[in-house]
Design a protein around this motif. Structure first.
Motif, short mmCIF file in Angstrom:
data_model
loop_
_atom_site.label_atom_id
_atom_site.label_comp_id
_atom_site.label_asym_id
_atom_site.label_seq_id
_atom_site.Cartn_x
_atom_site.Cartn_y
_atom_site.Cartn_z
N ARG A 42 -7.64 -2.97 -11.34
CA ARG A 42 -7.40 -4.25 -12.03
C ARG A 42 -6.18 -4.11 -12.94
O ARG A 42 -6.03 -3.13 -13.67
CB ARG A 42 -8.63 -4.62 -12.85
N GLY A 43 -5.29 -5.09 -12.85
CA GLY A 43 -4.11 -5.07 -13.70
C GLY A 43 -2.94 -4.28 -13.13
O GLY A 43 -1.86 -4.25 -13.70
N LYS A 66 -6.42 -5.52 -2.51
CA LYS A 66 -7.22 -6.60 -3.09
C LYS A 66 -8.66 -6.15 -3.35
O LYS A 66 -9.27 -6.54 -4.34
CB LYS A 66 -7.18 -7.82 -2.18
N ARG A 67 -9.19 -5.36 -2.45
CA ARG A 67 -10.57 -4.89 -2.65
C ARG A 67 -10.67 -3.92 -3.82
O ARG A 67 -11.75 -3.65 -4.32
CB ARG A 67 -11.09 -4.24 -1.38
N LEU A 68 -9.51 -3.40 -4.24
CA LEU A 68 -9.50 -2.56 -5.45
C LEU A 68 -9.09 -3.38 -6.67
O LEU A 68 -8.79 -2.84 -7.72
CB LEU A 68 -8.54 -1.38 -5.25
N SER A 69 -9.01 -4.70 -6.48
CA SER A 69 -8.70 -5.64 -7.57
C SER A 69 -7.27 -5.55 -8.09
O SER A 69 -6.98 -6.00 -9.20
CB SER A 69 -9.67 -5.47 -8.75
N ASP A 101 3.57 -1.15 -9.57
CA ASP A 101 3.09 0.22 -9.79
C ASP A 101 3.17 1.05 -8.53
O ASP A 101 3.25 2.27 -8.58
CB ASP A 101 1.63 0.18 -10.28
N ALA A 102 3.07 0.36 -7.40
CA ALA A 102 3.19 1.07 -6.12
C ALA A 102 3.91 0.17 -5.13
O ALA A 102 3.76 -1.05 -5.16
CB ALA A 102 1.82 1.44 -5.57
N ILE A 103 4.73 0.79 -4.30
CA ILE A 103 5.40 0.06 -3.23
C ILE A 103 4.94 0.65 -1.90
O ILE A 103 5.04 1.86 -1.68
CB ILE A 103 6.93 0.14 -3.35
N VAL A 104 4.39 -0.22 -1.08
CA VAL A 104 4.01 0.17 0.28
C VAL A 104 5.14 -0.30 1.18
O VAL A 104 5.42 -1.50 1.24
CB VAL A 104 2.68 -0.50 0.69
N LEU A 300 -3.65 7.54 -5.59
CA LEU A 300 -2.28 7.55 -6.12
C LEU A 300 -2.20 6.80 -7.45
O LEU A 300 -1.43 7.16 -8.34
CB LEU A 300 -1.30 6.91 -5.13
N LEU A 301 -2.99 5.73 -7.59
CA LEU A 301 -2.86 4.86 -8.77
C LEU A 301 -4.06 4.92 -9.71
O LEU A 301 -4.02 4.34 -10.79
CB LEU A 301 -2.69 3.40 -8.34
N GLY A 302 -5.12 5.60 -9.28
CA GLY A 302 -6.37 5.52 -10.02
C GLY A 302 -6.35 6.16 -11.39
O GLY A 302 -7.24 5.92 -12.20
N GLY A 303 -5.32 6.94 -11.66
CA GLY A 303 -5.27 7.60 -12.96
C GLY A 303 -4.96 6.60 -14.07
O GLY A 303 -5.12 5.40 -13.91
N ALA A 304 -4.52 7.14 -15.19
CA ALA A 304 -4.22 6.27 -16.34
C ALA A 304 -3.07 5.34 -15.98
O ALA A 304 -2.16 5.71 -15.25
CB ALA A 304 -3.84 7.13 -17.53
#
Lengths: 306, 429
Positions: A42-43, A66-69, A101-104, A300-304
């Motif tokens: 989220r965010g 999207k499923r990870l918000s 935050d991430a580019i696919v 990859l993004l789940g951290g702080a």
């Protein structure tokens, strides 16, 4: 985990297994839930930067994010960045300035994700670059094999078709080797790259000789236009020598599965009755793709937050 | 005209001597020379070589003055120790008429930093269809003797044969960009283990070797001279060795980057390492070094290829091929040939000045450092070492593959007919 997923070689055995295990956990967590969504990202903002048409992969990544918000932005630019008038670098810096935050990225030029990673601070995920790699496809293939056969160590995998032009083959060879599987590449010699001897895989020109010995047959898409460049004489001859039909499927072991990354050329590399058979994991692969891509984005993004 | 007294320079790396330059010529060489009114240059520890001659430079003018001009390229050349450079014909418009080659020649005269010698296109518009007016270019003020469609191979064998024959009338030479085009469609890098892994379309060594083999046979058949541009493979060196042993009048050049860099450089997909012919393997590098050492390869030529930022800061497949070379050429040769013991300084003078001048039939360059000869020379400090900073280069472009690399040697001074174009490592105009 490294900050980016640019190629299968970015994952060692521990990381690759972590992605597969995470995908399994996510799948378990979502099973039976009415709202198929986790609040993890989220965010955060994920940009799908697609320079090539690919409904399947783009939707899969979009759903995963999207499923990870996460907030998802789709940016499609047909053709090259050059023909579009803005350079890849300028586009990347623009997207980053908007807070991605991430580019696919999916791009027709091999190496474009590597270059992108050198220009931006966020994470870059390679969603297929030219004839180089497609690492999340290899992850979802490995996930599918593990789910069906219960293991990857020692599993014998035949990858059949246009290896020369296939990013799926390149990523699978590396990742499956990392995970302990044994890969054999089968194609007419014209569709195998010079230099293939340095790959961690066996090579054969004879599909019939290999089929009885494998647990997995992965068919690659073969584009008919390759025959105009004399990679093979005709679609019919290709299909006769390297296509998977019911007769060939019959020699497979009882547990063996048939895979295809899609989109398929039915009647060319794979017969319709094979594609629709119980051995086929083709539809399952698509579903697994979402779980695996969720795992990748999560790790990859789940951290702080950055 | 002022005169210069160079004290204690090691001519061709030999014992220290003094050189007196006066009226554009070397007036005297000896011990403890003195000359009233001459500016004295302490050259202790420096090596004196004849001014370097580059057979293969892209100055981009006319047409791409945003990437390089005759003036900025001339300055880069002088700073690299060159006193003459051959400006390739693939400009816009193409240098395929007397008018264009004279324009380039005049721009070089105006810049006054090196002798800019235009190369004429072999075919009209580099299209490989019919011969350009080679004789008119030869007879022009630019006195063209080297003809090349460089960037594109003269692949039609009948046209190549005619070109080789035709230029005999004015002692010209065709410099071939050896690349069989049907074998390199879409090619991005050397075809081998690394191209297979990187998913970049391969440029097979055989595409170069096949053309060289064909052309040495053609040159022998019609009794013409042939020069081969930027030889890049071990197989090409073998074919050249064979041809020379048979008495074919063939010469060849190798670039500094092919003496140093390999296809491993492509691994980060940084297009600064994209070049045509591509960087090859360790084995090729070794063969090229030995070919240059034993004289199979006659000359080092830079293939200096400036490109604007937007042509390099993009996807590998879309980037233009080519890299800068003029300012680091001598350093790379010191690094790869001298410090490895393959070539002494006299050998460097031969491969970077004497032979290229001879191939191009260029008067006044590549001459011995001896009294009465034109005062074209370079002084270099072989003990210096420095890290390459692309931002500090004189070229208008920044596409140096040596960025951040420490290299030996420093060009301290360059003299063009007795006039310093470079002093204390700085361009004089």
């Amino acid at each position: 985990m490294k900050r980016h997923l640019l190629e299968a070689g970015d994952l060692d055995r521990v990381d690759a297994t972590l992605v597969l295990d995470t995908a399994a956990q996510i799948e378990a967590a979502l099973t039976g839930r009415e709202v198929k969504k986790l609040p993890t990202l989220r965010g955060r903002t994920v940009v799908n930067l697609f320079y090539e048409d690919s409904t399947r992969t783009r939707i899969s990544f979009e759903l995963a994010a999207k499923r990870l918000s996460a907030d998802v932005i789709n940016f499609s630019a047909k053709g090259s960045s050059v023909s579009k008038g803005e350079s890849l670098k300028d586009t990347a810096l623009t997207l980053e300035a908007m807070g991605s935050d991430a580019i696919v990225i999916r791009h027709g030029a091999s190496g474009a994700p590597h270059q992108l990673a050198s220009w931006v601070r966020g994470s870059v995920v390679n969603a297929g670059d030219g004839t180089h790699e497609h690492p999340t496809q290899a992850l979802l293939d490995a996930y599918t094999i593990r789910r069906r056969l219960g293991r990857l160590e020692g599993v014998r995998v035949a990858i059949v078709g246009d290896v020369l032009h296939s990013r799926v083959a390149r990523s699978n060879v590396v990742l499956l080797h990392t995970l302990g599987a044994e890969v054999t590449l089968i194609a007419p010699p014209t569709l195998l790259p010079v230099g293939i001897g340095s790959w961690p895989a066996e090579v054969s020109y004879d599909l019939d000789a290999v089929l009885p010995k494998v647990d997995v047959v992965m068919m690659l898409r073969v584009q008919a236009e390759r025959m105009t460049a004399s990679f093979f004489p005709s679609a019919r001859e290709y299909s006769r020598r390297y296509g998977l039909d019911a007769r060939r499927m019959a020699v497979l072991g009882d547990e063996a599965i048939v895979m295809h990354p899609g989109p398929m050329n039915r009647g060319m590399e794979i017969a319709a009755d094979v594609a629709d058979s119980v051995r086929s994991t083709i539809v399952e692969q698509v579903g697994n793709g979402v779980s695996v891509r969720m795992a990748v984005l999560y790790l990859l993004l789940g951290g702080a937050p950055s | 005209m002022s005169s210069y007294l160079i004290k204690g320079a090691r001519v061709l790396g030999g014992d220290p001597a003094d050189l007196l330059l006066r009226d554009g010529r070397i007036a005297a060489i000896g011990e403890s020379l003195s000359a009233t009114g001459a500016e004295v240059l302490d050259a202790t520890g420096l090596i004196a070589l004849p001014g370097l001659v580059d057979l293969h430079t892209h100055l981009r003018e006319p047409g791409r003055e945003d990437a390089e001009t005759v003036e900025t390229g001339s300055r880069a050349a002088a700073l690299g120790g060159f006193t003459a450079v051959h400006a390739m014909a693939n400009t816009d418009p193409v240098a395929d008429t007397a008018g264009v080659v004279e324009q380039v020649w005049r721009l070089g005269q105006e810049a006054g930093l090196v002798d800019v010698v235009p190369v004429g296109a072999v075919t009209v518009g580099l299209r490989g269809e019919r011969l350009a007016e080679l004789g008119a270019m030869a007879d022009s003020a630019a006195r063209v003797r080297v003809f090349s469609d460089d960037g594109i191979c003269v692949s039609d064998p009948a046209l190549m044969r005619r070109a080789l024959e035709y230029v005999k009338a004015f002692d010209g030479v065709v410099a071939q960009h050896a690349e069989e085009p049907r074998l390199t469609v879409g090619a991005q890098m050397h075809e081998g283990d690394r191209s297979a892994k990187l998913g970049l379309t391969g440029w097979p060594a055989a595409a170069e070797e096949a053309i060289i083999a064909r052309d040495v046979l053609l040159a022998q058949h019609v009794g013409a001279r042939l020069h081969v541009c930027h030889v890049s493979t071990a197989g090409s060196v073998e074919i050249l060795r064979w041809a020379k042993a048979r008495g074919v009048d063939v010469t060849a050049e190798v670039t500094p980057h092919h003496l140093l860099l390999t296809d491993a450089c492509a691994e980060g997909y940084d297009p600064v390492f994209k070049v045509n012919p591509p960087l090859r393997t360790d084995g090729d590098v070794t063969a090229l070094r030995h070919g240059l050492a034993d004289g199979t390869i006659d000359a080092v030529a830079t293939d200096h290829a400036p490109h604007a930022v937007e042509d390099k800061e993009c996807e590998w497949a879309q980037a233009r091929p080519g890299m800068l070379g003029l300012e680091q050429a001598l350093a790379i040769v010191q690094d790869t040939m001298v410090e490895t013991g393959l070539l002494d300084w006299a050998g460097v003078a031969d491969r970077m000045s004497v032979r290229p001048a001879a191939i191009a039939r260029l008067a006044g360059h590549g001459r011995p450092l001896a009294p009465g000869e034109p005062a074209n020379l370079v002084l270099l400090d072989p003990a210096a070492r420095s890290v390459v900073d692309p931002a500090a280069l004189a070229s208008r472009s920044r596409n140096s593959p040596y960025a951040g690399r420490e290299l030996p040697g420093r060009v301290v001074a360059t003299f063009l007919r007795g006039v310093p174009t470079v002093l204390d490592g700085k361009a004089q105009r």
